[in-house]
Design a protein around this motif. Structure first.
Motif, PDB file in Angstrom:
ATOM      1  N   ASP A 187      60.354  72.464  73.592  1.00 30.32           N
ATOM      2  CA  ASP A 187      59.711  70.987  74.529  1.00 30.32           C
ATOM      3  C   ASP A 187      60.847  69.722  75.067  1.00 30.32           C
ATOM      4  N   ASP A 222      56.915  79.557  78.006  1.00 33.58           N
ATOM      5  CA  ASP A 222      57.831  79.484  77.123  1.00 33.58           C
ATOM      6  C   ASP A 222      58.787  80.326  76.540  1.00 33.58           C
ATOM      7  N   ARG A 281      58.656  73.141  82.180  1.00 34.43           N
ATOM      8  CA  ARG A 281      58.914  73.611  80.957  1.00 34.43           C
ATOM      9  C   ARG A 281      60.058  73.929  82.053  1.00 34.43           C
TER      10      ARG A 281
END
Length: 622
Positions: free
Chosen positions: A146, A310, A351
């Motif tokens: 990240d 993610d 993200r």
């Protein structure tokens, strides 16, 4: 932290946003671990001068305030001791038992995490509950992904563009793109189209796909090569969410290992298969122009799960669980914005910006950020309690729950009718929420109303002026139910079994009306009885009194012949409670007297219809 906030927190427990340390003479060795933990999660308060013993906290004071404070600031500004200089602030409060120092440690920016000690990235901590815990190897990798200046989905892959895409998915995507952006798809072939819209980029004279391109449009083996885990796990249960346990077997399950477009199609098929009210969806666009609110909320929640996960985390799997009374969405990867920020309008940092852009171009994501606003708006229009968000900064995970539970209940409508205060639609929603929970914050008000920050605060202040709310415990942004209403609806402090504070009296009879007598109101005067729930007879009255009715007509509808008992037991509580009104109020015994529902009574009748519809829907589900 103000003095009032400190005193309020002293009466609670240490948790993920506050840590007490004795620190009488010196800075504790563990203080920097707490700084690292707060900075890596969501920030928090570190308080010196408080001792913990058997779960309770007492002020011991800091003996040399200047020395301890200066030593602490010296340590947190030493890059040999901690990886970044954080804008930590401190407040000193002088108490009878001694002085305390309250430091606020903010959350570190994404690109500065993990905040670590002694120039060793392995000495990074996260806040879990009331403790500081060293990061595991997987947790460190999540922070590092990240923190990158180039997002994970933007990285290029050494793959042949002529082989790695699924032709059917690309064809579907281009058709959807053309429908959403007339005239913009001018490319003659797929490679030109993919290059034009950033799926292919030139590196060292060669066209290479981005990771986003493979995840969104790639063929099966290439998707699995980049994502060696399930894309999403769909589970259906015949139980309520409260009955869930890992040992309970699902009634239906689908695991998806395909690109995100194919995953979305499979999710939608699963949803339609188990929907209690199936509806037609355009097979080309997979959406319809008259989307009902429940579908909009579901769609945005499902797409939110697909595009914001993610993808570098191979240890955890996104899961959508459908229960009888709620849908739950779990994602590996926390939202980069706070819960309150997610509820504000406008774009948010995300993200996977390339994946978000790919979905946004074809109209499968209504907002440029997370779509949370659309989720909440759709659920609010259905009249359900606000969706629940758990954005866990320590676990780096995101949970969203869509509970099929009515925000406004019969008891809450009766409570509102008895207030003697006219509430707007937004104010009524806040009141319904706060008599469930006892307190509310600005993020909750945003969730309930869709208002932005300043307007949400303005609404709360109006309710404070109306003595419906009070500022809660000295904590900024927190509001609690006013004390006189708290006694009436939530009971004595700490008493979770009683619904009121004072004497309870129940009218005799087979269908008694539950009432409670307030001993003292806000002005010191005795209050009238408060209607807490309707008897079956009163429900019949409400059903028939949408137009003015005589006493005889209402008695006939309810099957009653005894006028005095009917009036005293069932009719007068409805009048006192603000549910009914007389058409000739100045002459109660007039032969022309009729009874009709107030605005609150009409809402109560509407609620009954909604509850009947919910019951029918539940029967279909089962």
């Amino acid at each position: 932290m103000t003095r009032d906030e400190f005193l309020a927190r002293l009466q609670t427990v240490e948790w993920d946003d506050i840590e007490f340390k004795e620190a009488t003479w010196a800075v504790p060795k563990s203080a920097l671990e707490t700084v690292s933990a707060f900075a890596n999660t969501k920030g928090g308060h570190l308080v010196f001068g408080v001792k913990e013993s058997n779960g309770t906290f007492s002020i011991t004071g800091v003996s040399d305030i200047d020395k301890v404070q200066n030593d602490f600031f010296g340590q947190v500004r030493d890059v040999q001791k901690i990886s970044i200089v954080l804008p930590i602030t401190g407040d000193i409060h002088t108490m009878p038992q001694g002085s305390v120092i309250c430091f606020y440690v903010p959350e570190a920016p994404r690109h500065e995490k993990p905040v670590h000690l002694d120039r060793n990235p392995k000495k990074a901590f996260i806040r879990k509950g009331s403790g500081d815990r060293a990061c595991t190897a997987d947790e460190l990798l999540r922070f590092i992904r990240d923190a990158g200046s180039v997002t994970y989905d933007s990285e290029t892959l050494d793959l042949d563009p002529s082989k790695c895409f699924d032709e059917g998915t690309v064809r579907w995507y281009r058709a959807r793109f053309e429908a959403s952006n007339p005239g913009k798809d001018q490319s003659a072939d797929d490679i030109s189209f993919l290059r034009s819209w950033g799926f292919l980029v030139e590196r060292e004279g060669k066209l290479r796909p981005t990771r986003a391109a493979i995840v969104v449009l790639g063929s099966g083996e290439y998707v699995r090569q980049e994502l060696p885990r399930i894309v999403v796990d769909l589970q259906l249960y015949r139980h309520s969410a409260s009955e869930y346990a890992p040992s309970i077997r699902w009634a239906d399950r689908v695991t998806i290992e395909a690109n995100l477009i194919e995953a979305w199609k499979a999710i939608l098929d699963f949803y339609l298969k188990h929907s209690e009210k199936p509806f037609a969806v355009d097979p080309t666009t997979l959406r319809r122009h008259d989307d009902p609110p429940d579908y909009i909320s579901f769609r945005e929640a499902a797409i939110n799960l697909l595009i914001h996960q993610d993808f570098g985390d191979a240890t955890r799997v996104p899961v959508i669980r459908f229960f009888r009374d709620q849908a739950e969405f779990f994602n590996p990867g926390d939202a980069l914005a706070s819960r309150e920020q997610l509820l504000d309008p406008g774009d948010k940092e995300v993200r996977n910006p390339r994946i978000v852009g790919a979905f946004r171009r074809i109209g499968l994501s209504d907002q440029g950020g997370t779509g949370v606003g659309a989720i909440f708006d759709g659920w609010r229009r259905l009249g359900f309690v606000p969706p629940e968000i758990e954005n866990d900064k320590a676990e780096k995970s995101f949970r969203l729950r869509l509970r099929r539970e009515r925000l406004v209940t019969e008891e809450q409508l009766l409570a509102q009718a008895s207030l003697g205060v006219q509430l707007s639609e937004h104010e009524a929603a806040v009141f319904a929420y706060v008599i469930r929970n006892g307190e509310i914050d600005l993020a909750d008000i945003k969730a309930l109303t869709g208002l932005a920050g300043p307007a949400a605060r303005e609404l709360a202040q109006r309710l404070v002026v109306q003595v419906v709310l009070r500022v809660g415990g000295g904590v900024d942004g927190k509001f609690a139910l006013a004390d006189h209403l708290r006694a009436r609806y939530l009971g004595a402090p700490g008493d979770h079994d009683k619904k009121n504070q004072g004497d309870t009296s129940v009218v005799a009879g087979d269908e008694a009306t539950a009432q409670v007598t307030e001993q003292v109101g806000p002005g010191g005067a005795e209050q009238v009885s408060v209607l807490k729930e309707l008897s079956d007879v009163q429900r019949v009255i409400v059903q028939h009194a949408d137009a003015p009715r005589s006493l005889a007509e209402l008695m006939t509808a309810a099957g009653y012949t005894q006028r005095p008992h009917f009036k005293a037991t069932h009719l007068e509580p409805l009048l006192d409670g603000g549910i009914l009104r007389m058409t000739v109020p100045d002459k109660p015994t007039s032969s022309k007297q009729r009874y009709v529902l107030t605005k609150a009574g009409l809402k109560l009748k509407s609620l009954r219809l909604d509850e009947e519809a919910d019951a029918a829907t539940k029967e279909i589900r089962e």
